[in-house]
Design a protein around this motif. Sequence first.
Motif, PDB file in Angstrom:
ATOM      1  N   VAL A   1      -5.268   2.375   1.927  1.00  0.00           N
ATOM      2  CA  VAL A   1      -4.609   1.762   0.773  1.00  0.00           C
ATOM      3  C   VAL A   1      -3.567   0.752   1.238  1.00  0.00           C
ATOM      4  O   VAL A   1      -2.948   0.907   2.293  1.00  0.00           O
ATOM      5  N   MET A   2      -3.377  -0.292   0.413  1.00  0.00           N
ATOM      6  CA  MET A   2      -2.366  -1.306   0.709  1.00  0.00           C
ATOM      7  C   MET A   2      -1.679  -1.725  -0.579  1.00  0.00           C
ATOM      8  O   MET A   2      -2.269  -1.651  -1.669  1.00  0.00           O
ATOM      9  N   GLY A   3      -0.437  -2.178  -0.463  1.00  0.00           N
ATOM     10  CA  GLY A   3       0.262  -2.738  -1.604  1.00  0.00           C
ATOM     11  C   GLY A   3      -0.131  -4.193  -1.799  1.00  0.00           C
ATOM     12  O   GLY A   3      -0.439  -4.896  -0.827  1.00  0.00           O
TER      13      GLY A   3
ATOM     14  N   TYR B   1       3.138   7.939  -4.598  1.00  0.00           N
ATOM     15  CA  TYR B   1       3.015   6.531  -4.238  1.00  0.00           C
ATOM     16  C   TYR B   1       1.928   5.897  -5.098  1.00  0.00           C
ATOM     17  O   TYR B   1       1.039   6.588  -5.618  1.00  0.00           O
TER      18      TYR B   1
ATOM     19  N   ASP C   1       2.469   1.204   3.612  1.00  0.00           N
ATOM     20  CA  ASP C   1       1.133   1.674   3.229  1.00  0.00           C
ATOM     21  C   ASP C   1       0.337   2.167   4.435  1.00  0.00           C
ATOM     22  O   ASP C   1       0.909   2.492   5.482  1.00  0.00           O
ATOM     23  N   SER C   2      -0.986   2.216   4.305  1.00  0.00           N
ATOM     24  CA  SER C   2      -1.842   2.807   5.342  1.00  0.00           C
ATOM     25  C   SER C   2      -1.741   2.101   6.683  1.00  0.00           C
ATOM     26  O   SER C   2      -2.084   2.690   7.717  1.00  0.00           O
TER      27      SER C   2
ATOM     28  N   TYR D   1       2.249  11.058  -1.276  1.00  0.00           N
ATOM     29  CA  TYR D   1       2.506  10.476   0.038  1.00  0.00           C
ATOM     30  C   TYR D   1       2.188  11.504   1.125  1.00  0.00           C
ATOM     31  O   TYR D   1       2.782  12.588   1.153  1.00  0.00           O
TER      32      TYR D   1
ATOM     33  N   SER E   1       6.467  -2.929  -4.304  1.00  0.00           N
ATOM     34  CA  SER E   1       5.380  -2.956  -3.326  1.00  0.00           C
ATOM     35  C   SER E   1       4.035  -3.356  -3.916  1.00  0.00           C
ATOM     36  O   SER E   1       3.121  -3.734  -3.180  1.00  0.00           O
TER      37      SER E   1
ATOM     38  N   SER F   1       5.360  -3.677   1.664  1.00  0.00           N
ATOM     39  CA  SER F   1       4.697  -2.438   1.270  1.00  0.00           C
ATOM     40  C   SER F   1       4.574  -1.481   2.445  1.00  0.00           C
ATOM     41  O   SER F   1       4.090  -1.855   3.521  1.00  0.00           O
TER      42      SER F   1
ATOM     43  N   LYS G   1      -0.753   2.485  -4.736  1.00  0.00           N
ATOM     44  CA  LYS G   1      -1.268   1.389  -3.911  1.00  0.00           C
ATOM     45  C   LYS G   1      -2.681   1.046  -4.388  1.00  0.00           C
ATOM     46  O   LYS G   1      -3.238   1.701  -5.265  1.00  0.00           O
TER      47      LYS G   1
END
Length: 261
Positions: free
Chosen positions: A211-213, A129, A221-222, A121, A76, A219, A131
């Motif tokens: 947050v993002m991958g 996690y 993520d958020s 997480y 991710s 991914s 990210k």
Amino acid sequence: MSFDFPAVLVLATLVTGVIWAADAMFFAKCRAAQASGGETKEPVAVEWSRSFFPVIFVVLILRSFVAEPFRIPSGSMMPTLLVGDFILVNKFSYGLRLPVADTKVIELGSPKRGDVVVFRYPKNPSIDYIKRVVGIPGDKVGYFNKQLYINGNPIKQKSKGVYIGDGAGAEMTGASLRDESLEGVEHEILVVPDSNGMEGEIVVPKGQYFVMGDNRDRSNDSRYWGTVSDKHLVGKAFFIWMNWDWNGGGVQWQRIGSSID
């Protein structure tokens, strides 16, 4: 059932410390007096506690307040982090927290846009996690047509051609490799132009982070489960100390010793 390593470390430190201290204060003198000048043999529990307590205590302090190792299990965060990377996380970047209780006791800083962070997480805090922070409290974060927007401004992207992966990352071969500049933090991202993903816009609440991958279309993520609370932060990833790609023939030596941007 998840394995709570911090709790085991704390318990081991407490048990070995108590045994060693109790023997030194009370029982060692009694054994010496009973021996009438001869050698006395320590009980096995005391000998082991005296040997292991300093080691366990140092590991507890380093892991809780300085740096903690993690292994990257998924793609991710490609191409920044690859499956099989072993990383170190700075535990004091965002404040010192007590082990197990996880209560912040000293404020030392907060995440900035572009930081690569490890966190628990929110849907299952027993899982860690990793990210990249793209939105801090008060930011309006948008994601449309593979483009990230912060407070209405598009984040600059520059195409670097087609990504060629190997080992565990071979499945991403053919993805679009791009440079992204997030508030001065230059990093690479991967996108799959023809894939569908979650789009939308959100204002990041106080005490929360979006947050993002870096592997945007692979991914969780958020965009899918919401923001990350400050209380769930573990630390900032900063160093790759080892890599072992089970699908790529073993160690990728060129990654060892790399910083994480």
